[in-house]
Design a protein around this motif. Structure first.
Motif, PDB file in Angstrom:
ATOM      1  N   HIS A 168     -84.599 -62.909  35.264  1.00  0.00           N
ATOM      2  CA  HIS A 168     -83.914 -64.164  34.959  1.00  0.00           C
ATOM      3  C   HIS A 168     -82.667 -64.273  35.834  1.00  0.00           C
ATOM      4  O   HIS A 168     -82.251 -63.303  36.478  1.00  0.00           O
ATOM      5  CB  HIS A 168     -83.521 -64.216  33.483  1.00  0.00           C
ATOM      6  CG  HIS A 168     -82.731 -63.013  33.058  1.00  0.00           C
ATOM      7  ND1 HIS A 168     -81.395 -62.869  33.313  1.00  0.00           N
ATOM      8  CD2 HIS A 168     -83.116 -61.870  32.423  1.00  0.00           C
ATOM      9  CE1 HIS A 168     -80.977 -61.715  32.845  1.00  0.00           C
ATOM     10  NE2 HIS A 168     -82.007 -61.074  32.308  1.00  0.00           N
ATOM     11  N   LEU A 169     -82.057 -65.448  35.801  1.00  0.00           N
ATOM     12  CA  LEU A 169     -80.810 -65.658  36.524  1.00  0.00           C
ATOM     13  C   LEU A 169     -79.672 -64.874  35.887  1.00  0.00           C
ATOM     14  O   LEU A 169     -79.700 -64.545  34.702  1.00  0.00           O
ATOM     15  CB  LEU A 169     -80.434 -67.136  36.521  1.00  0.00           C
ATOM     16  CG  LEU A 169     -81.291 -68.093  37.355  1.00  0.00           C
ATOM     17  CD1 LEU A 169     -80.730 -69.499  37.243  1.00  0.00           C
ATOM     18  CD2 LEU A 169     -81.361 -67.661  38.804  1.00  0.00           C
ATOM     19  N   VAL A 184     -86.960 -72.723  35.036  1.00  0.00           N
ATOM     20  CA  VAL A 184     -86.711 -72.362  36.431  1.00  0.00           C
ATOM     21  C   VAL A 184     -85.700 -71.234  36.550  1.00  0.00           C
ATOM     22  O   VAL A 184     -85.398 -70.793  37.659  1.00  0.00           O
ATOM     23  CB  VAL A 184     -86.280 -73.576  37.278  1.00  0.00           C
ATOM     24  CG1 VAL A 184     -87.338 -74.667  37.233  1.00  0.00           C
ATOM     25  CG2 VAL A 184     -84.926 -74.104  36.843  1.00  0.00           C
ATOM     26  N   SER A 185     -85.180 -70.764  35.418  1.00  0.00           N
ATOM     27  CA  SER A 185     -84.230 -69.650  35.435  1.00  0.00           C
ATOM     28  C   SER A 185     -84.903 -68.326  35.107  1.00  0.00           C
ATOM     29  O   SER A 185     -84.227 -67.307  35.000  1.00  0.00           O
ATOM     30  CB  SER A 185     -83.103 -69.907  34.429  1.00  0.00           C
ATOM     31  OG  SER A 185     -83.568 -69.768  33.095  1.00  0.00           O
ATOM     32  N   LEU A 186     -86.236 -68.319  34.990  1.00  0.00           N
ATOM     33  CA  LEU A 186     -86.962 -67.134  34.555  1.00  0.00           C
ATOM     34  C   LEU A 186     -87.983 -66.689  35.598  1.00  0.00           C
ATOM     35  O   LEU A 186     -88.577 -67.517  36.289  1.00  0.00           O
ATOM     36  CB  LEU A 186     -87.702 -67.412  33.243  1.00  0.00           C
ATOM     37  CG  LEU A 186     -86.856 -67.870  32.052  1.00  0.00           C
ATOM     38  CD1 LEU A 186     -87.758 -68.237  30.886  1.00  0.00           C
ATOM     39  CD2 LEU A 186     -85.855 -66.801  31.655  1.00  0.00           C
ATOM     40  N   VAL A 187     -88.195 -65.376  35.681  1.00  0.00           N
ATOM     41  CA  VAL A 187     -89.325 -64.824  36.425  1.00  0.00           C
ATOM     42  C   VAL A 187     -90.478 -64.770  35.425  1.00  0.00           C
ATOM     43  O   VAL A 187     -90.614 -63.817  34.649  1.00  0.00           O
ATOM     44  CB  VAL A 187     -89.012 -63.428  36.986  1.00  0.00           C
ATOM     45  CG1 VAL A 187     -90.204 -62.874  37.756  1.00  0.00           C
ATOM     46  CG2 VAL A 187     -87.770 -63.475  37.867  1.00  0.00           C
ATOM     47  N   LEU A 209     -84.003 -58.376  37.929  1.00  0.00           N
ATOM     48  CA  LEU A 209     -85.416 -57.991  37.886  1.00  0.00           C
ATOM     49  C   LEU A 209     -85.585 -56.977  36.763  1.00  0.00           C
ATOM     50  O   LEU A 209     -84.890 -55.956  36.724  1.00  0.00           O
ATOM     51  CB  LEU A 209     -85.849 -57.384  39.217  1.00  0.00           C
ATOM     52  CG  LEU A 209     -87.263 -56.803  39.280  1.00  0.00           C
ATOM     53  CD1 LEU A 209     -88.324 -57.865  39.020  1.00  0.00           C
ATOM     54  CD2 LEU A 209     -87.506 -56.130  40.638  1.00  0.00           C
ATOM     55  N   GLU A 210     -86.497 -57.260  35.835  1.00  0.00           N
ATOM     56  CA  GLU A 210     -86.716 -56.351  34.718  1.00  0.00           C
ATOM     57  C   GLU A 210     -88.180 -55.918  34.650  1.00  0.00           C
ATOM     58  O   GLU A 210     -89.086 -56.709  34.925  1.00  0.00           O
ATOM     59  CB  GLU A 210     -86.252 -56.958  33.403  1.00  0.00           C
ATOM     60  CG  GLU A 210     -86.867 -58.283  33.023  1.00  0.00           C
ATOM     61  CD  GLU A 210     -86.253 -58.856  31.745  1.00  0.00           C
ATOM     62  OE1 GLU A 210     -87.010 -59.072  30.783  1.00  0.00           O
ATOM     63  OE2 GLU A 210     -85.029 -59.092  31.724  1.00  0.00           O
ATOM     64  N   VAL A 211     -88.355 -54.654  34.303  1.00  0.00           N
ATOM     65  CA  VAL A 211     -89.689 -54.049  34.226  1.00  0.00           C
ATOM     66  C   VAL A 211     -89.847 -53.415  32.851  1.00  0.00           C
ATOM     67  O   VAL A 211     -89.047 -52.560  32.465  1.00  0.00           O
ATOM     68  CB  VAL A 211     -89.879 -52.978  35.319  1.00  0.00           C
ATOM     69  CG1 VAL A 211     -91.194 -52.234  35.121  1.00  0.00           C
ATOM     70  CG2 VAL A 211     -89.824 -53.619  36.700  1.00  0.00           C
ATOM     71  N   HIS A 212     -90.876 -53.849  32.144  1.00  0.00           N
ATOM     72  CA  HIS A 212     -91.206 -53.301  30.822  1.00  0.00           C
ATOM     73  C   HIS A 212     -92.633 -52.758  30.903  1.00  0.00           C
ATOM     74  O   HIS A 212     -93.586 -53.526  30.974  1.00  0.00           O
ATOM     75  CB  HIS A 212     -91.093 -54.395  29.761  1.00  0.00           C
ATOM     76  CG  HIS A 212     -91.243 -53.901  28.359  1.00  0.00           C
ATOM     77  ND1 HIS A 212     -91.299 -54.755  27.281  1.00  0.00           N
ATOM     78  CD2 HIS A 212     -91.348 -52.642  27.848  1.00  0.00           C
ATOM     79  CE1 HIS A 212     -91.424 -54.055  26.175  1.00  0.00           C
ATOM     80  NE2 HIS A 212     -91.471 -52.772  26.485  1.00  0.00           N
ATOM     81  N   LEU A 213     -92.737 -51.436  30.936  1.00  0.00           N
ATOM     82  CA  LEU A 213     -94.048 -50.785  31.000  1.00  0.00           C
ATOM     83  C   LEU A 213     -94.445 -50.285  29.617  1.00  0.00           C
ATOM     84  O   LEU A 213     -93.603 -49.754  28.881  1.00  0.00           O
ATOM     85  CB  LEU A 213     -94.012 -49.598  31.974  1.00  0.00           C
ATOM     86  CG  LEU A 213     -93.642 -49.900  33.419  1.00  0.00           C
ATOM     87  CD1 LEU A 213     -93.682 -48.615  34.244  1.00  0.00           C
ATOM     88  CD2 LEU A 213     -94.553 -50.965  34.022  1.00  0.00           C
ATOM     89  N   LEU A 227     -79.776 -55.812  39.013  1.00  0.00           N
ATOM     90  CA  LEU A 227     -79.661 -56.941  39.922  1.00  0.00           C
ATOM     91  C   LEU A 227     -80.681 -56.839  41.048  1.00  0.00           C
ATOM     92  O   LEU A 227     -80.726 -55.846  41.770  1.00  0.00           O
ATOM     93  CB  LEU A 227     -78.235 -56.978  40.465  1.00  0.00           C
ATOM     94  CG  LEU A 227     -77.782 -58.207  41.225  1.00  0.00           C
ATOM     95  CD1 LEU A 227     -77.811 -59.439  40.337  1.00  0.00           C
ATOM     96  CD2 LEU A 227     -76.370 -57.973  41.774  1.00  0.00           C
ATOM     97  N   LEU A 228     -81.489 -57.880  41.187  1.00  0.00           N
ATOM     98  CA  LEU A 228     -82.476 -57.937  42.269  1.00  0.00           C
ATOM     99  C   LEU A 228     -81.819 -58.320  43.591  1.00  0.00           C
ATOM    100  O   LEU A 228     -82.177 -57.781  44.649  1.00  0.00           O
ATOM    101  CB  LEU A 228     -83.547 -58.969  41.902  1.00  0.00           C
ATOM    102  CG  LEU A 228     -84.583 -59.324  42.973  1.00  0.00           C
ATOM    103  CD1 LEU A 228     -85.444 -58.126  43.336  1.00  0.00           C
ATOM    104  CD2 LEU A 228     -85.468 -60.487  42.480  1.00  0.00           C
TER     105      LEU A 228
END
Length: 230
Positions: A168-169, A184-187, A209-213, A227-228
């Protein structure tokens, strides 16, 4: 047209992230993550540490501590308050505000030597780095395309992607007041806007950038984010 000092804005975001990283280092150094606590108790101890040692007065989103079975749940879920077990996996997701700039930082902790939990924790930063490389290789990357790649990358490593979004932003507090629809503020699916396009006020848009496995049988998961934008 209003102009913005984008190098200064990005430097402020990186500075906020650096302070968030130091906060997480202090969480570990002070031994806060331990068995026998409820998730809410750990959250309260983290809040006190952030305020006392780092001067954090505001968090732009709720503190998230999810252990064991709760580690497969996402931000908007409201699961039962679990006790952290001796052989547990848990993640912490914080959104501290430093000098009116938002940080968003998440990390996973493993108590004990369970090899699958340890492997999942090790894979989190690797998946994150692969997704950053995928983003940086395409100047026209959209939120929907990066989210789809997050699923593919997780599956290539033997996991399931557990997030409803993959980022997200982030920006000046509160970034939620920036112009534009929330989508438009979300991946996330449905966001076909270029991530590098400026917002309606002409500002660069900076991304987390967030990763949830999640383990394939859905027993537990892990999370990382930062931060991406470089």
């Amino acid at each position: 047209m209003t102009t913005f000092d984008e190098p200064a804005r990005l430097a402020s975001l990186h500075a906020a992230q650096g302070r968030a990283g130091a906060l997480f280092a202090a969480i570990e150094a002070n031994g806060l993550v331990r068995a026998g606590l409820r998730e809410s108790q750990l959250s309260n101890e983290i809040h006190a540490l952030a305020a006392g040692q780092f001067g954090v007065e505001a968090h732009w989103h709720k503190r998230v501590v999810r252990a064991g079975a709760n580690s497969v749940t996402t931000y908007h879920d409201d699961p039962a308050d679990l006790v952290i077990a001796a052989d547990d996996i848990l993640f912490v997701d914080l959104g501290p505000v430093f000098d009116d700039w938002e940080a968003d930082f998440g990390r996973t902790f493993v108590l004990g030597e369970d090899p699958v939990k340890q492997a999942l924790r090790r894979d989190l930063p690797l998946v994150w780095a692969e997704l950053r490389a995928f983003y940086e290789a395409d100047a026209d990357m959209t939120g929907a395309a990066l989210y789809a790649q997050a699923h593919r990358t997780a599956e290539q490593r033997g996991w399931t992607f557990g997030g409803n979004i993959a980022g997200h932003l982030v920006g000046e507090f509160p970034h939620t007041a920036f112009p534009g629809e929330r989508s438009v503020s979300l991946v996330a699916p449905g966001n076909d806007m270029r991530m590098r396009a400026p917002d309606a006020d002409g500002r660069e848009r900076y991304w987390i950038l967030e990763v949830h496995l999640v383990e394939p049988q859905g027993r537990f998961g892990g999370f990382t984010e930062e931060l991406l934008s470089r």
